[in-house]
Scaffold this motif. Sequence first.
Motif, short mmCIF file in Angstrom:
data_model
loop_
_atom_site.label_atom_id
_atom_site.label_comp_id
_atom_site.label_asym_id
_atom_site.label_seq_id
_atom_site.Cartn_x
_atom_site.Cartn_y
_atom_site.Cartn_z
N MET A 190 -18.78 -6.02 2.17
CA MET A 190 -17.75 -5.26 2.88
C MET A 190 -18.37 -4.53 4.08
N PHE A 191 -17.69 -4.60 5.22
CA PHE A 191 -18.18 -3.99 6.45
C PHE A 191 -18.52 -2.51 6.25
N TRP A 192 -17.63 -1.77 5.60
CA TRP A 192 -17.82 -0.32 5.48
C TRP A 192 -18.99 0.03 4.58
N ASN A 193 -19.23 -0.75 3.55
CA ASN A 193 -20.40 -0.52 2.71
C ASN A 193 -21.69 -0.73 3.50
N LYS A 194 -21.69 -1.73 4.37
CA LYS A 194 -22.88 -2.06 5.14
C LYS A 194 -23.25 -0.96 6.13
N ILE A 195 -22.25 -0.33 6.73
CA ILE A 195 -22.54 0.65 7.78
C ILE A 195 -22.47 2.09 7.31
N ALA A 196 -22.16 2.31 6.03
CA ALA A 196 -21.91 3.67 5.53
C ALA A 196 -23.04 4.65 5.86
N SER A 197 -24.28 4.22 5.67
CA SER A 197 -25.41 5.13 5.87
C SER A 197 -25.65 5.46 7.35
N LEU A 198 -25.11 4.64 8.25
CA LEU A 198 -25.32 4.84 9.69
C LEU A 198 -24.08 5.35 10.41
N TYR A 199 -22.97 5.45 9.68
CA TYR A 199 -21.69 5.75 10.34
C TYR A 199 -21.69 7.12 11.02
N ASP A 200 -22.17 8.13 10.33
CA ASP A 200 -22.19 9.48 10.92
C ASP A 200 -23.07 9.52 12.16
N LEU A 201 -24.19 8.82 12.13
CA LEU A 201 -25.09 8.79 13.28
C LEU A 201 -24.38 8.19 14.49
N CYS A 240 -10.01 25.19 3.23
CA CYS A 240 -8.67 25.70 3.57
C CYS A 240 -7.64 25.49 2.48
N CYS A 241 -7.94 24.67 1.47
CA CYS A 241 -6.91 24.28 0.50
C CYS A 241 -7.26 24.72 -0.92
N LYS A 242 -6.29 24.60 -1.80
CA LYS A 242 -6.51 24.90 -3.21
C LYS A 242 -7.32 23.79 -3.88
N LYS A 243 -6.91 22.53 -3.60
CA LYS A 243 -7.59 21.39 -4.21
C LYS A 243 -7.48 20.20 -3.27
N LEU A 244 -8.56 19.43 -3.19
CA LEU A 244 -8.59 18.23 -2.37
C LEU A 244 -9.04 17.05 -3.23
N MET A 245 -8.21 16.00 -3.25
CA MET A 245 -8.62 14.73 -3.83
C MET A 245 -8.91 13.79 -2.67
N ALA A 246 -10.17 13.48 -2.46
CA ALA A 246 -10.58 12.62 -1.36
C ALA A 246 -10.89 11.23 -1.90
N THR A 247 -10.31 10.20 -1.27
CA THR A 247 -10.45 8.85 -1.77
C THR A 247 -10.85 7.90 -0.64
N ASP A 248 -11.45 6.79 -1.04
CA ASP A 248 -11.76 5.71 -0.10
C ASP A 248 -11.89 4.43 -0.90
N PHE A 249 -11.67 3.30 -0.24
CA PHE A 249 -11.80 2.01 -0.90
C PHE A 249 -13.26 1.56 -0.96
N SER A 250 -14.10 2.08 -0.04
CA SER A 250 -15.50 1.68 0.07
C SER A 250 -16.39 2.57 -0.79
N GLU A 251 -17.12 1.96 -1.70
CA GLU A 251 -18.05 2.72 -2.53
C GLU A 251 -19.17 3.33 -1.69
N GLY A 252 -19.61 2.59 -0.67
CA GLY A 252 -20.68 3.11 0.19
C GLY A 252 -20.26 4.36 0.93
N MET A 253 -19.06 4.36 1.47
CA MET A 253 -18.55 5.54 2.16
C MET A 253 -18.40 6.72 1.19
N LEU A 254 -17.90 6.44 0.00
CA LEU A 254 -17.74 7.51 -1.00
C LEU A 254 -19.08 8.14 -1.37
#
Length: 209
Positions: A1-12, A56-70
Amino acid sequence: MFWNKIASLYDLFENVYNGKVYKNTGHAVAEHILSSDVVLECACGTGAISIAIAPCCKKLMATDFSEGMLMQAVKKCSRFDNVSLCQANIMALDCADESFDKVVAGNVIHLLDEPQKAFHELMRVCKRGGKVIIPTYVNIVKNGKSSWAARFLELLGLDFKRQFDYESYQAFIRSMTDEDVSFTIVEGRMPCAIAIINKQHEPAIGTTN
């Protein structure tokens, strides 16, 4: 998956090319979040918007389809005790109708084969009186061509199903809903248009799971 491949470099990549917008988009979304809100974030990526919402919130459920991004988002959000992260498919959310005060989906709607289906899911799980907030990069420059960054990402394997300028993004969102919608834009090298949909109506028959 594209997003798993680039996850570690995405923020950079984001911080080098588009750091101002990358940071300020989260702040712009957080302006719509209340301390009493239970928030769902879809396509959270590495957590850039998540870390702006969480305080800012009481509770946040953050989700993604990519395990690498998560994996990257888990590291970023570890300092917050009101954040849970899990894998989820924006096209078929395992959540009851009207479960969340605010629903956020950043930079994903233009990557989907069936954006209308995802949009209906976001609206379904949002409470009436709540907001669905959809930030999306606008990649089309004045000459009608994609920005060079968008073309570079396509070369790496990212499959844009749609690309927008600010006006075409507004038209696209309005074509999917008759709810009250407002827009704002975070300016920068690659601007981010933010759609804010105020949910007031009953969901249309046939749009729920």
